[in-house]
Write a protein that holds these residues in place. Sequence first.
Motif, PDB file in Angstrom:
ATOM      1  N   LYS A 112       0.916  -1.277  -0.185  1.00 10.54           N
ATOM      2  CA  LYS A 112       0.121  -0.414   0.162  1.00 10.54           C
ATOM      3  C   LYS A 112       1.340   1.492  -0.337  1.00 10.54           C
ATOM      4  CE  LYS A 112      -3.630   2.718   2.373  1.00 10.54           C
ATOM      5  NZ  LYS A 112      -4.665   2.288   3.382  1.00 10.54           N
ATOM      6  N   GLU A 113       2.179   1.275   0.439  1.00 12.04           N
ATOM      7  CA  GLU A 113       2.901   2.405   1.095  1.00 12.04           C
ATOM      8  C   GLU A 113       3.193   2.318  -0.887  1.00 12.04           C
ATOM      9  OE1 GLU A 113       6.928   3.813   3.125  1.00 12.04           O
ATOM     10  OE2 GLU A 113       5.318   2.422   4.258  1.00 12.04           O
ATOM     11  N   PHE A 114       4.176   1.513  -1.214  1.00 10.37           N
ATOM     12  CA  PHE A 114       4.509   1.349  -2.126  1.00 10.37           C
ATOM     13  C   PHE A 114       4.052   2.671  -3.265  1.00 10.37           C
ATOM     14  CE2 PHE A 114       4.927  -0.058  -6.694  1.00 10.37           C
ATOM     15  CZ  PHE A 114       6.596   0.198  -7.215  1.00 10.37           C
ATOM     16  N   TRP A 115       2.184   1.772  -3.682  1.00 12.33           N
ATOM     17  CA  TRP A 115       1.845   2.180  -4.353  1.00 12.33           C
ATOM     18  C   TRP A 115       1.085   4.023  -4.256  1.00 12.33           C
ATOM     19  CZ3 TRP A 115       2.254   0.561  -8.886  1.00 12.33           C
ATOM     20  CH2 TRP A 115       2.264  -0.949  -8.820  1.00 12.33           C
ATOM     21  N   THR A 116       0.775   4.081  -3.054  1.00 11.57           N
ATOM     22  CA  THR A 116       0.324   5.338  -2.247  1.00 11.57           C
ATOM     23  C   THR A 116       1.785   6.114  -2.500  1.00 11.57           C
ATOM     24  OG1 THR A 116      -1.389   4.900  -0.514  1.00 11.57           O
ATOM     25  CG2 THR A 116      -0.034   6.941  -0.363  1.00 11.57           C
ATOM     26  N   SER A 117       2.959   6.129  -2.463  1.00 12.76           N
ATOM     27  CA  SER A 117       3.776   6.775  -2.752  1.00 12.76           C
ATOM     28  C   SER A 117       4.515   7.084  -3.852  1.00 12.76           C
ATOM     29  CB  SER A 117       5.130   5.988  -2.108  1.00 12.76           C
ATOM     30  OG  SER A 117       6.946   6.359  -2.302  1.00 12.76           O
ATOM     31  N   PHE A 118       3.894   5.924  -4.993  1.00 17.28           N
ATOM     32  CA  PHE A 118       4.017   6.307  -6.649  1.00 17.28           C
ATOM     33  C   PHE A 118       2.853   7.186  -6.836  1.00 17.28           C
ATOM     34  CE2 PHE A 118       1.926   4.717 -10.822  1.00 17.28           C
ATOM     35  CZ  PHE A 118       3.243   5.175 -12.042  1.00 17.28           C
ATOM     36  N   GLY A 119       1.963   7.062  -6.152  1.00 15.88           N
ATOM     37  CA  GLY A 119       0.810   8.483  -6.929  1.00 15.88           C
ATOM     38  C   GLY A 119       1.125   9.611  -6.593  1.00 15.88           C
ATOM     39  N   LYS A 120       1.567   9.610  -5.098  1.00 12.37           N
ATOM     40  CA  LYS A 120       1.679  11.378  -4.492  1.00 12.37           C
ATOM     41  C   LYS A 120       3.491  11.545  -5.155  1.00 12.37           C
ATOM     42  CE  LYS A 120      -0.296  11.083   0.118  1.00 12.37           C
ATOM     43  NZ  LYS A 120       0.426  10.663   1.186  1.00 12.37           N
ATOM     44  N   SER A 121       4.305  10.712  -5.623  1.00 14.62           N
ATOM     45  CA  SER A 121       5.600  11.270  -6.012  1.00 14.62           C
ATOM     46  C   SER A 121       5.429  11.387  -7.644  1.00 14.62           C
ATOM     47  CB  SER A 121       6.958   9.745  -6.769  1.00 14.62           C
ATOM     48  OG  SER A 121       6.392   9.862  -5.033  1.00 14.62           O
ATOM     49  N   PHE A 122       4.252  10.536  -8.991  1.00 12.07           N
ATOM     50  CA  PHE A 122       3.691  10.898 -10.170  1.00 12.07           C
ATOM     51  C   PHE A 122       2.655  11.175 -10.166  1.00 12.07           C
ATOM     52  CE2 PHE A 122       7.918   9.117  -9.495  1.00 12.07           C
ATOM     53  CZ  PHE A 122       9.029   9.776  -9.990  1.00 12.07           C
TER      54      PHE A 122
END
Length: 143
Positions: free
Chosen positions: A12-22
């Motif tokens: 969940k953190e991986f995908w959330t971080s991806f969405g926030k970063s890009f």
Amino acid sequence: MFSKEEAAKLRKEFWTSFGKSFPRKWLLYNTKIKGLSFKFVADRKKAAVCLDIETPDELVNLLYYDQMISLKTLLENELPEVIFDDGYQLENGKQIHRIYVPFDGKFSIHNKNTWRDCYEFYVETMNAFELFYYEYEDVIKNI
């Protein structure tokens, strides 16, 4: 080793971080072709950007896959490392037609040090895949 809860939290953190970063609206399931969808894939050992063909009708799947094969050389010009797999097996055992570009760097969803390179791969590769799709959308739909 991670517990199921820890692994789920990390995913969940991986995908959330991806969405926030890009932050960007990706094409993904909005291809306007039922059963044709773009996906980001990440697990313990690999990552990829995929175009999956999985309608309920295998004949339709084959027709879409054949359309993509007819465009293979053009797609390879944009994404030389693209792989066409007409019998890709998902973890649940289902077989689909998958056209994908694997991330060739070191990656594990459980190792945060590998995330940034994967994110950059996702952005660059999905962007190229989407541009190709938009360019040849009429050809792909014409089955």
